[in-house]
Each structure stands twice: as structure tokens, then as C-alpha cells.
Design a protein around this motif. Structure first.
Motif, PDB file in Angstrom:
ATOM      1  N   GLY A  21      -4.751   3.835  -2.849  1.00  0.00           N
ATOM      2  CA  GLY A  21      -5.659   3.161  -2.824  1.00  0.00           C
ATOM      3  C   GLY A  21      -6.588   4.142  -3.930  1.00  0.00           C
ATOM      4  O   GLY A  21      -7.466   3.552  -4.715  1.00  0.00           O
ATOM      5  N   MET A  22      -6.418   5.130  -3.405  1.00  0.00           N
ATOM      6  CA  MET A  22      -7.154   6.391  -4.295  1.00  0.00           C
ATOM      7  C   MET A  22      -6.676   6.308  -5.570  1.00  0.00           C
ATOM      8  O   MET A  22      -7.734   6.773  -6.362  1.00  0.00           O
ATOM      9  CB  MET A  22      -7.711   7.612  -3.089  1.00  0.00           C
ATOM     10  CG  MET A  22      -9.427   8.173  -3.447  1.00  0.00           C
ATOM     11  SD  MET A  22     -10.668   7.634  -3.917  1.00  0.00           S
ATOM     12  CE  MET A  22     -11.121   7.611  -1.709  1.00  0.00           C
ATOM     13  N   ALA A  82      -7.805   4.034  -7.431  1.00  0.00           N
ATOM     14  CA  ALA A  82      -9.522   4.184  -8.042  1.00  0.00           C
ATOM     15  C   ALA A  82      -9.584   5.129  -8.562  1.00  0.00           C
ATOM     16  O   ALA A  82     -10.410   5.224  -9.451  1.00  0.00           O
ATOM     17  CB  ALA A  82     -10.051   4.490  -6.242  1.00  0.00           C
ATOM     18  N   MET A  96       0.437  -1.057  -0.142  1.00  0.00           N
ATOM     19  CA  MET A  96      -0.248  -0.032  -0.029  1.00  0.00           C
ATOM     20  C   MET A  96       0.739   1.057   0.063  1.00  0.00           C
ATOM     21  O   MET A  96       0.027   2.437  -0.162  1.00  0.00           O
ATOM     22  CB  MET A  96      -0.903   0.036   1.385  1.00  0.00           C
ATOM     23  CG  MET A  96      -1.374  -0.712   1.178  1.00  0.00           C
ATOM     24  SD  MET A  96      -2.731  -1.091   2.558  1.00  0.00           S
ATOM     25  CE  MET A  96      -2.996  -2.720   2.767  1.00  0.00           C
ATOM     26  N   GLU A 108     -10.706  10.983   8.861  1.00  0.00           N
ATOM     27  CA  GLU A 108      -9.347  10.336   9.098  1.00  0.00           C
ATOM     28  C   GLU A 108      -8.858  10.460   8.097  1.00  0.00           C
ATOM     29  O   GLU A 108      -9.857   9.915   7.126  1.00  0.00           O
ATOM     30  CB  GLU A 108      -8.684   9.888   9.918  1.00  0.00           C
ATOM     31  CG  GLU A 108      -8.447   9.679  11.225  1.00  0.00           C
ATOM     32  CD  GLU A 108      -8.268   8.469  12.658  1.00  0.00           C
ATOM     33  OE1 GLU A 108      -7.304   7.994  11.685  1.00  0.00           O
ATOM     34  OE2 GLU A 108      -9.079   7.884  12.919  1.00  0.00           O
ATOM     35  N   ALA A 109      -8.089  10.738   7.224  1.00  0.00           N
ATOM     36  CA  ALA A 109      -8.022  10.598   5.176  1.00  0.00           C
ATOM     37  C   ALA A 109      -8.276   8.831   5.098  1.00  0.00           C
ATOM     38  O   ALA A 109      -7.496   7.964   5.926  1.00  0.00           O
ATOM     39  CB  ALA A 109      -7.173  11.125   4.884  1.00  0.00           C
ATOM     40  N   VAL A 110      -7.965   9.405   4.171  1.00  0.00           N
ATOM     41  CA  VAL A 110      -7.709   7.456   3.651  1.00  0.00           C
ATOM     42  C   VAL A 110      -6.472   6.862   2.401  1.00  0.00           C
ATOM     43  O   VAL A 110      -5.884   8.304   2.923  1.00  0.00           O
ATOM     44  CB  VAL A 110      -9.162   6.832   2.825  1.00  0.00           C
ATOM     45  CG1 VAL A 110     -10.484   6.998   3.288  1.00  0.00           C
ATOM     46  CG2 VAL A 110      -9.548   7.456   1.640  1.00  0.00           C
ATOM     47  N   SER A 111      -6.581   5.717   2.149  1.00  0.00           N
ATOM     48  CA  SER A 111      -5.570   5.488   1.218  1.00  0.00           C
ATOM     49  C   SER A 111      -5.187   6.068   0.486  1.00  0.00           C
ATOM     50  O   SER A 111      -5.965   6.096  -0.513  1.00  0.00           O
ATOM     51  CB  SER A 111      -5.256   3.329   1.353  1.00  0.00           C
ATOM     52  OG  SER A 111      -4.311   3.643   0.599  1.00  0.00           O
TER      53      SER A 111
END
Lengths: 311, 408
Positions: free
Chosen positions: A279-280, A283, A127, A273-276
């Protein structure tokens, strides 16, 4: 707000852009040569490479890691070729055998060795950790002119920029041989081009880009950027020059939008909180490809107009 | 060592025994299902399917938590993963059929994008209050440490059902794997059989998530069929050999992993399968590397023997060390290079056969027969005794060979 942006987001975005472009450029040729999944294979075998490098050197010096990963990538390519020829096995299956075995070996080595003291685990490898590459010393845009602050930039940024530059330079220098050997191998051989060497050089370049990008952003972005932007670009145009430019554009767009969505998207929806980001970004590149599949002007195969019954 | 023995005989504890049996069943189903994929030359589609399970796991967890559960029910998570794996599979098909992109690009795109979405969902789950101990990361590489009885039952039943499905569908799927056009002409619906094949692959993937993990489950689908292919040329046997190899890898891998700490189950199973693959690649009787090397050496020796005999017949010097050693070992020349009695006889025969072939090409216009001349095939195998007698009338009586080979 500006100071915060420069400190927290500027370097990750730049690294994301450089990584995406460095992967998307060789991806164009890999896709046209039906070798798109080489990127997938390479990004898997990078793990055993860095684990072996760690075990040999006992540290996480990035140069050793890069060399280990690049060595593993080249080894994987040679092994795939060997399995294909020795066992007379189709390329896809040969690739599947080699990269899963090497990845399994890497995971086993990692579990067996004591890496708890260093930041080396499978999840990080997959990741990446784009968000952590922040520029501590930056006070605002003016820090870009401040040598002391610039010296404190994360190592990944200059390295990724350099690799991106090298990939761009290689693409420009070897443009004609690459193009000819990709589209008409027989003709390329007839005019005396070293077709096998060009093919191998392309894979090695892809491996170098993958290894450098992997170090900074994890292997998801690497696979996504090898395939999605060039594939979307392929649906936009019939000319290779235009396709490469489209793919670079898509790669940059995916990197920027992906990072912004990951960092600020949850806030818009009331999350905390922020996400990965990695990954984004993957996407978003998929979203771009999806739109290109639906609306790209050159999406159909040549000679296969849209069937009115099916449209 | 005794730990390993205990694990192999299912004595290493209740949990380890469950995992070993489950892994063996899974390996059996995966080997059989993967064979069709391999024969259809679509092995890597399974990689896309496997990676596409991740967002399903995340979504199922979020959904189950939203409905008030604790979100960790294996059946629920597997159901969710099956849904997104199916969507991913359909997308691969759709991209490859509807656009100009090749299947490999479609596979790579679906794989990376779904995996990216899955990672995003995992980070979302980590921020949820109930998500901190969800342990969904264990689906990446599999984890058998805390497997419950119910989980093992789910895996065992799923594996058994997959084996049953392989048994029922083996004929149409074999036919489609070999010749889709012929299958279509026979009235089979190729597209539906393809989809059934993929559904089977999907089922195996989903069942394997818990033990092997989504990154390495493709190995269970690819490596055993490739290995089995070395041992037979018959499709019906490849399926069951692959299934057997998969079962052995699963069982041995799970047992080895249970016998000592820091031996993760998934990678050990895959490496066991890889070891079987390497053994087969090297030592399989017909297609193995060793067999090919031996075949090549045998051929080489036949050529050298024949050329050596012809050289003896013409009284020429032989310089090639391999030719000399081949002739010497066969007792056709002495150590000093002079032909022995047997050597002179065989040299005369070889030279006479060459002349017979020359006559044969003049007399006999049938190129299908004279075309079989390759310097090695005995003339007696191509022409009848009567025909050879006819050639001999043109040649006259046999001539003896005198000379010595290496000079002297």
C-alpha cells in the motif's frame, strides 16, 4: 543493523524494485495507447486464474498458479474483445463487465472450495505480503557470496528478477515496432508491421509481468506501477526514450521509498508495527505522480499553453 | 431448493429479507445511475470512485475512535468514504483536464493510489487496540451476515433517494450523455450536470459498500446498463430497463446468497447480473448474437437464391451446394437440378429485372435511384409501375427460360 537489513529488508526491496520495473515498462506503452486500464482488468482476473489452478492441481505450486493466472489474463483479454465486437459495446464498459464478472466468479470459487489449509485468500491477493519475503539464512552482506545462504533466498526473488529481465529484453528487442505502432498505427501497418500481433504481445507481456508481480507483492502494486510511474514520466518529457527511463527511475524510487516508509515510518512517529509495504509503495508512486502533475515540465497538452486567467 | 424459494419470497428470516429488499433498491438505483455513465462512455470512472472509498472508511474509523466512539457506525463510515470518493473523483477530473494524461490513466492512478492508501490505513487500524475486531475488510467484498436493522434502513433510504435523484435529473443527464455540445448550446451547464451525475454514482457506490463491497460495486453500475442497451434503442427506456435488471440482480442475488452457506452476497449479485447480460448478449431481439446470425443467414440465402435464379435464366450450371439447396427447398429446381415451372418463371422474372435495371441506368440519370441497385432490392420498390413499363418498352416482350441447371 546491517545483518538485520540484509535478512529482513534486502529481498523485499529487491523484489519490489523488480516488480515495479517489470510493470512500469509495458505501462509506458499502455498509457500511450489509451489502454491504461488493461492493467487494472488483468490484476482483477488473476484471482480466478489462481483459484482455478489451485482447484485443478490441489496445491499451491507456483508454476501452476502462474500458468492459471496467465491463462485467465489472456482469456480476459479475448473476452473483452469478444464482448466489444459481438455486443458493439464501448471498450471501457466491455472491460468493466468482463473483469468484475471474472473476479466475482473467483471470489465465489474461493469461498466454495476448501482453501483454509493453504495461504490463499482475497486479501492476500489484493495486498500481497512483501514483508514476509525475508531471507532467513542471511547473516550479513557476506551472505551474498555464500552459496548455502543464497540457496535459501525466497523463490520469488529469482523469479521476479527473471521476469523483469525478460520484460526489459522484450522492450529493447521490439523497441522500434512498438514505438512505431504505438504512435502511428496506420504507418506501422503500411510498412508491414503486424500491428494486431504487436498489440496482443504487449498485453500478454503486461499480463506476465502482472502475474509474476502479483504473486510476490499483490495486485495494488501491479495497478499502481502500470500507471503511476509511466504517467509521471509522461509529464516530464516529450521523448519516448527519456520517458521510459524516467518511468523506471520513478518505479525504483517508489519501491524503495515506499518500503522504507512502511517499515520504518511508523517507528519515527512512535508507532510499534509496520504498515502495509504494498500500500505504501502505491501511495508513494501516487505522490510522485501528484508532484509531476503540479510541476512536471511537459504537463500541459501540446498546443494548450497555460491559460493566464486560470493559472 | 426450498431454502431458495423461502429466501426469494422473503421467508428466510428477518435479516435475509432486509438484505434482499436493500439489495433490490440498491440495484435499481445503481442500474439507473450507471446508465448515464455508460451513455457518456465513462463507465470505468466508477471504478476509481469505488476504490477511493477505502481510505475514507479507514479515516472515519480512526476519527470516530479518536473522538471516543467505537468506530463501527455505518453512517459515519459511509460519510467518510463519501468524502474520499469525492476527492478521488475531483482528482480524476483535475488530472484529465489540467494535464496531458488521458482519463483512463487518471482513473487508474487514482484507483490504485487511493486503494494503496486505504490498505495502509487498514494496517494502521489493525495495530490500534480497538481496531482488531473492526472488520473493515468486509467493505472490500461486502458482507451482509451481521447487518443491523439500522444499516438496512440506511441502505434502503439511500437507495430510494438515489432513485428520486435519477428521476429529477433524467432529462438534462440524458441530453448531456448524448450530445454535450448541444446541451451546452441549450444553456445547460454541462460541467455541473456531469458533476451531479458523478455525485449520483458516488452515492450509489457508498450505499453499496456494505452489501456488494467496493471492488464489485462497479459491476452494479456497469453491467445492467450494458445489458439494457441490448433491448432498446431509446435512452428513456434504457434507464428504467437497467434499473429493473439491477433490482432483479440485487434481489435474486441476495436471496440466493441467503439460501446456502459459502455464497457471498456481492459476488452472487454480480454473477446474477452477468447471467442476465449473457442471456441478452445471445438472445436479444435486435442486437443479440443469435439475431445477428439469423439475419446474416437470411441475407446469405437471399443472395444465393437470386444468383441461382440468374444462373438458371442464363442456363448455367450451378455448383454451389448452398445455392442448390436454397433453390431446391423453395421448389424452384427438382432434385436432379432441373428447373421447375415456378423456377423457370422466377428465373425469367429475375433476368428481366436485371435488364430493366440496365435500361434504368441508361434512361434514368438519377443516381440516387439507380444507386439503390444491390441485386436484392426488387425493382418495383424503387421505380413506379409507369417507369417500369417505360423500361419494358425498350426491352420487348418477356423471354421464357428453358434450361436445366445442374447439367443433365
Amino acid at each position: 543493523m546491517h545483518a538485520e537489513f540484509v535478512q529482513l529488508s534486502l529481498t523485499p526491496i529487491l523484489i519490489g524494485i523488480f516488480a515495479s520495473v517489470a510493470c512500469a515498462l509495458p505501462g509506458n506503452f499502455l498509457i500511450l495507447r489509451r489502454q491504461a486500464l488493461i492493467g487494472d482488468a488483468i490484476s482483477h482476473v488473476v484471482l480466478p486464474g489462481i483459484v482455478v489452478a489451485f482447484l485443478l492441481t490441489g496445491g499451491v505450486a507456483s508454476m501452476a498458479m502462474m500458468l492459471g493466472a496467465a491463462g485467465a489474463a489472456v482469456l480476459a483479454v479475448l473476452l473483452i474483445e469478444a464482448v466489444k465486437r459481438l455486443g458493439r459495446i464501448e471498450p471501457g464498459a466491455a472491460m468493466g463487465v468482463v473483469f468484475t464478472s471474472m473476479f466475482a466468479g473467483g471470489v465465489l470459487l474461493l469461498e466454495q472450495s476448501d482453501t483454509s489449509s493453504v495461504h490463499l485468500d482475497v486479501q492476500h491477493a489484493l495486498m500481497g505480503n512483501l514483508e514476509s519475503l525475508i531471507w532467513f539464512k542471511a547473516k550479513g552482506w557476506h551472505s551474498l557470496a555464500d552459496p548455502a545462504a543464497l540457496a535459501a533466498l525466497p523463490d520469488e526473488l529469482p523469479r521476479m528478477a527473471l521476469v523483469c529481465l525478460v520484460v526489459v529484453a522484450l522492450t529493447v528487442i521490439f523497441w522500434r515496432p512498438l514505438k512505431i505502432s504505438t504512435f502511428d498505427e496506420g504507418f506501422a501497418r503500411a510498412i508491414g508491421l503486424p500491428v494486431a500481433a504487436i498489440g496482443f504481445g504487449l498485453v500478454v507481456t503486461a499480463a506476465v509481468a502482472a502475474v509474476a508481480a502479483f504473486d510476490a507483492v499483490g495486485s495494488i502494486i501491479v495497478i499502481a506501477m502500470f500507471i503511476c510511474p509511466p504517467a509521471a514520466a509522461r509529464l516530464m518529457t516529450n521523448r519516448l526514450e527519456a520517458q521510459v527511463l524516467w518511468s523506471v527511475g520513478f518505479a525504483v524510487l517508489a519501491a524503495v521509498l515506499g518500503y522504507v516508509f512502511a517499515g520504518y515510518g511508523p517507528l519515527w512517529f512512535g508507532g510499534a508495527e509496520a504498515v502495509s509495504a504494498a500500500g505504501m509503495i502505491a501511495a508513494v508512486s501516487g505522490l510522485i505522480l501528484g508532484l509531476a502533475c503540479l510541476f512536471g515540465p511537459c504537463r500541459a497538452r501540446v498546443g494548450q499553453g497555460r491559460d493566464p486567467a486560470e493559472a | 431448493m426450498s431454502d431458495l424459494l423461502a429466501a426469494l419470497t422473503l421467508q428466510a428470516g428477518y435479516n435475509a429479507a432486509l438484505v434482499a429488499i436493500g439489495a433490490a433498491l440498491l440495484g435499481f438505483a445503481a442500474g439507473a445511475a450507471g446508465t448515464f455513465l455508460f451513455l457518456r462512455k465513462r463507465a470505468l470512472v466508477s471504478d476509481a470512485v469505488a476504490h477511493a472509498t477505502l481510505p475514507g472508511v479507514g479515516l472515519a474509523f480512526i476519527l470516530m475512535v479518536a473522538l471516543g466512539g467505537d468506530g463501527r457506525s455505518l453512517l459515519g463510515l459511509l460519510a467518510g468514504s463519501a468524502v474520499t470518493a469525492g476527492v478521488g473523483l475531483l482528482l480524476v477530473e483535475w488530472i484529465a483536464r489540467r494535464t496531458r494524461l488521458a482519463e483512463d490513466a487518471a482513473i487508474g492512478a487514482v484507483l490504485s493510489v487511493f486503494f494503496g492508501i486505504g490498505v495502509v490505513l487498514l494496517t494502521v487500524i489493525q495495530t490500534m487496540s480497538s481496531g482488531r475486531q473492526a472488520g473493515l475488510e468486509s467493505f472490500l467484498l461486502g458482507s451482509t451476515a451481521g447487518m443491523l436493522y439500522l444499516d438496512a434502513v440506511v441502505i434502503a433510504v439511500g437507495g430510494a433517494l438515489s432513485v428520486l435523484a435519477v428521476w429529477v435529473l433524467r432529462r438534462p443527464m440524458t441530453l448531456v450523455s448524448f450530445d454535450p455540445d448541444y446541451a451546452a448550446a441549450c444553456g445547460y451547464d454541462v460541467r455541473r450536470i456531469d458533476l451531479a451525475m458523478m455525485a449520483l454514482v458516488m452515492a450509489v457506490t457508498v450505499i453499496g459498500l456494505k452489501i456488494v463491497g467496493l471492488i464489485l460495486i462497479v459491476a452494479m453500475l456497469i453491467v445492467p446498463p450494458v445489458t439494457a442497451r441490448f433491448w432498446t434503442e431509446r435512452a428513456g427506456r434504457v434507464i428504467w430497463i437497467a434499473a429493473g435488471l439491477g433490482a432483479v440482480s440485487g434481489y435474486v442475488g441476495a436471496a440466493v446468497s441467503a439460501s446456502a452457506p459459502a455464497l457471498p452476497t456481492g459476488p452472487i449479485i454480480v454473477l446474477t447480473a452477468t447471467a442476465l447480460f449473457l442471456l441478452s448478449l445471445l438472445f436479444a431481439p435486435a442486437r443479440g448474437v443469435l439475431a445477428a446470425v439469423l439475419r446474416h443467414r437470411r441475407f446469405q440465402r437471399r443472395v444465393h437464391r437470386r444468383q441461382g435464379l440468374l444462373a438458371l435464366a442464363r442456363g448455367e450450371l450451378i455448383h454451389d451446394p448452398l445455392t442448390l439447396s436454397v433453390l431446391r427447398r423453395a421448389g424452384l429446381i427438382r432434385a436432379d437440378g432441373v428447373a421447375t415451372e415456378a423456377g423457370r418463371a422466377q428465373a425469367a422474372k429475375a433476368a428481366r429485372d436485371e435488364h430493366r435495371w440496365e435500361i434504368a441506368r441508361l434512361v434514368n440519370q438519377d443516381t440516387a435511384l439507380t444507386g439503390r441497385y444491390d441485386g436484392l432490392t426488387p425493382i418495383e420498390r424503387v421505380f413506379t409501375a409507369d417507369q417500369i413499363a417505360e423500361f419494358d418498352r425498350h426491352l420487348g416482350p418477356p423471354r421464357p427460360v428453358a434450361g436445366d441447371a445442374a447439367g443433365a
